[in-house]
Design an enzyme around this catalytic site. Structure first.
Site, PDB file in Angstrom:
ATOM      1  N   CYS A   1      -4.654   2.202  -3.774  1.00 11.45           N
ATOM      2  CA  CYS A   1      -3.430   2.736  -3.143  1.00 11.45           C
ATOM      3  C   CYS A   1      -2.256   1.773  -3.309  1.00 11.45           C
ATOM      4  CB  CYS A   1      -3.639   3.049  -1.659  1.00 11.45           C
ATOM      5  SG  CYS A   1      -4.812   4.354  -1.386  1.00 11.45           S
TER       6      CYS A   1
ATOM      7  N   LYS B   1     -10.562  -1.109  10.241  1.00 14.03           N
ATOM      8  CA  LYS B   1     -10.622  -2.315   9.404  1.00 14.03           C
ATOM      9  C   LYS B   1     -11.061  -3.514  10.236  1.00 14.03           C
ATOM     10  CE  LYS B   1      -7.613  -0.449   6.134  1.00 14.03           C
ATOM     11  NZ  LYS B   1      -7.930  -0.134   4.758  1.00 14.03           N
TER      12      LYS B   1
ATOM     13  N   ASP C   1       2.921  -4.722   8.085  1.00 13.55           N
ATOM     14  CA  ASP C   1       1.718  -3.921   7.888  1.00 13.55           C
ATOM     15  C   ASP C   1       0.528  -4.864   8.056  1.00 13.55           C
ATOM     16  OD1 ASP C   1      -0.564  -2.818   6.803  1.00 13.55           O
ATOM     17  OD2 ASP C   1       0.404  -1.988   5.032  1.00 13.55           O
TER      18      ASP C   1
ATOM     19  N   HIS D   1       0.875  -1.180   0.000  1.00  9.72           N
ATOM     20  CA  HIS D   1       0.000   0.000   0.000  1.00  9.72           C
ATOM     21  C   HIS D   1       0.911   1.228   0.000  1.00  9.72           C
ATOM     22  CE1 HIS D   1      -2.790   2.928   1.850  1.00  9.72           C
ATOM     23  NE2 HIS D   1      -3.776   2.124   1.498  1.00  9.72           N
TER      24      HIS D   1
ATOM     25  N   GLN E   1      -4.678  -5.260   6.936  1.00  6.27           N
ATOM     26  CA  GLN E   1      -5.685  -6.190   6.419  1.00  6.27           C
ATOM     27  C   GLN E   1      -5.699  -7.517   7.150  1.00  6.27           C
ATOM     28  OE1 GLN E   1      -8.021  -5.500   4.253  1.00  6.27           O
ATOM     29  NE2 GLN E   1      -7.262  -3.492   3.685  1.00  6.27           N
TER      30      GLN E   1
HETATM   31  N1  PMP Z   1      -1.858  -0.966   4.491  1.00  2.00           N
HETATM   32  C1  PMP Z   1      -2.835  -1.677   3.932  1.00  2.00           C
HETATM   33  C2  PMP Z   1      -2.545  -3.047   3.415  1.00  2.00           C
HETATM   34  C3  PMP Z   1      -4.108  -1.133   3.841  1.00  2.00           C
HETATM   35  O1  PMP Z   1      -5.095  -1.834   3.277  1.00  2.00           O
HETATM   36  C4  PMP Z   1      -4.352   0.156   4.353  1.00  2.00           C
HETATM   37  C5  PMP Z   1      -5.727   0.792   4.251  1.00  2.00           C
HETATM   38  N2  PMP Z   1      -6.319   0.677   3.003  1.00  2.00           N
HETATM   39  C6  PMP Z   1      -3.292   0.842   4.936  1.00  2.00           C
HETATM   40  C7  PMP Z   1      -2.065   0.251   4.994  1.00  2.00           C
HETATM   41  C8  PMP Z   1      -3.470   2.202   5.503  1.00  2.00           C
HETATM   42  O2  PMP Z   1      -4.349   2.142   6.584  1.00  2.00           O
HETATM   43  P1  PMP Z   1      -5.006   3.477   7.168  1.00  2.00           P
HETATM   44  O3  PMP Z   1      -5.559   4.215   5.996  1.00  2.00           O
HETATM   45  O4  PMP Z   1      -6.060   2.963   8.095  1.00  2.00           O
HETATM   46  O5  PMP Z   1      -3.924   4.228   7.868  1.00  2.00           O
END
Ligand code: PMP
Length: 404
Positions: free
Chosen positions: A362, A224, A198, A121, A201
């Site tokens: 993203c 999430k 990270d 991401h 998910q």
């Molecule tokens: N890493 C992953 C794999 C994600 O799916 C996301 C959220 N889409 C993020 C990081 C970022 O998380 P947040 O927007 O809650 O900070």
């Protein structure tokens, strides 16, 4: 599991969208919230509202106790050894930035290497680009194969004594791939590098045991995991966090301030400057409890059934190409359809009350890897049903007919 009873816990699932019952398949973007979480927000603002840690009055004490109770629930949830290893953040993004800006700035030097992966991401790419550029360190990328899995043979080649940190996603938000993080961590440690996972998910879908994984950092987001937005956590091993410089400066994170010198608070508060999202952290606890009550194993079993059913139904449609066919996946089905733009599909599905995500999720470098601008992504949670997937397949069929 009684999915109907679970659905009744989520008030939003009763609403209509464009005259149709909502079919919410955008859970990888954010999950819906059970009544227990919404009630906790209301309870906080109607009964507890006060600033935490500072006051001696009843409300301040009660608010602090509720706010801190979530830290204990989180410690248990990921099996951290100590509660002070749980740093409250706004979410995964802030957790990763915290490590990049504090640990990264202190420990990276010219010629050092940071390894990420080709399925990250943006929040696990950009902070490392910023700090690597500043420190003249080198960012390396583990490539992704055609099935959407990391090519570990290349990872072995990338790892060296110059590697200082490996930062990889546990479960890809764009494809659902579950990465073999234990192997990745052990290999990095053998070279003396630290590892950040990270967990944005994975925390909802997989059992997380940071001690067993032996990761050095683990970042997650409440939203999430059935919890509120604006709350998350960064786990870090205590001795590493203790040696790290502070992040934001301000109230809470200090011990003593004079104009000559400031001393800093103990963990975890040294990283928690300013008034936090108190209500959101208070309401994060019932979200964790909700997951615990259902049981991750049960959640995973149902989601796996949804994923394999959806994969079968979507594959049956003409001209569909699944992006991400890893052997190990969690809750995400990403695909493209010949001759049809993902966004057009998204709009037509929305007209039927079906919420999916379209675009690059993203993860632009990953989209480039597959030579596509984006995908259609259906992502599942425990409250989704096979009937909803039938509606998705039917909606897709009609949309394709209209668009071709
Ligand atoms: N890493 C992953 C794999 C994600 O799916 C996301 C959220 N889409 C993020 C990081 C970022 O998380 P947040 O927007 O809650 O900070």
């Amino acid at each position: 599991m009684d999915i109907e009873a679970i659905r009744n816990d989520f008030p939003i699932l009763n609403r209509l969208v464009k005259g149709h019952p909502l079919v919410y398949l955008d859970n990888a973007a954010t999950s819906q919230k059970p009544a227990a979480v919404i009630d906790a927000l209301v309870y906080y603002y109607t009964q507890l509202n006060a600033n935490v840690h500072r006051g001696i009055h009843t409300l301040a004490e009660e608010a602090t106790a509720a706010f801190e109770a979530t830290r204990d629930a989180l410690r248990q949830f990921i099996n951290a050894a100590h509660r002070e290893e749980i740093i409250y953040t706004k979410g995964t993004t802030e957790g990763i930035n915290l490590v990049a800006y504090t640990w990264g700035r202190k420990n990276l030097q010219e010629g050092d290497e940071v390894i990420i992966s080709g399925m990250e991401h943006h929040s696990n790419i950009v902070p490392w680009q910023i700090v690597c550029e500043e420190k003249k360190a080198v960012l390396k990328v583990i490539p992704v194969n055609e099935k959407g899995e990391l090519i570990l043979e290349v990872y072995d080649q990338l790892l060296s004594e110059r590697t200082k940190l490996v930062s990889v996603v546990h479960v890809s938000n764009a494809m659902g791939t579950i990465n073999p993080v234990k192997t990745i961590i052990d290999k990095a440690h053998a070279k003396g590098a630290l590892v950040l996972i990270d967990g944005a998910q994975s925390s909802m879908h997989l059992d997380i045991d940071v001690q067993e994984l032996d990761c050095d950092f683990f970042a997650l987001s409440a939203h999430k995991m059935f919890g509120p937005t604006g709350a998350g956590a960064l786990y870090g091993k205590k001795h590493i966090l203790e040696a790290m410089p502070v992040f934001n400066g301000g109230g809470e994170m200090i011990k003593e301030v004079t104009f000559e010198k400031t001393t800093y608070n103990e963990l975890p508060y040294k990283f928690e400057a300013g008034t936090p999202n108190i209500a959101d952290f208070v309401a994060f606890k019932p979200a964790i409890e909700y997951i615990n009550t259902l049981g991750k194993e049960n959640i995973r079993k149902h989601e796996d059934e949804l994923l394999s059913y959806a994969t079968r139904k979507v594959t049956e449609l003409e001209g569909v190409r699944i992006i991400g066919e890893a052997a190990e996946k969690a809750s995400v089905l990403s695909f493209v359809i010949d001759g049809v733009h993902p966004q057009d599909i998204g709009i037509l599905l929305d007209n039927k009350g079906i919420a999916v995500r379209t675009g690059h999720h993203c993860a632009e470098p990953l989209m480039n890897r597959f030579c596509i601008p984006g995908t259609i992504r259906a992502s599942f949670a425990v409250y989704n049903t096979l009937e909803e997937i039938d509606k998705l397949a039917d909606g897709l069929k009609k949309a394709i007919r209209l668009l071709r």
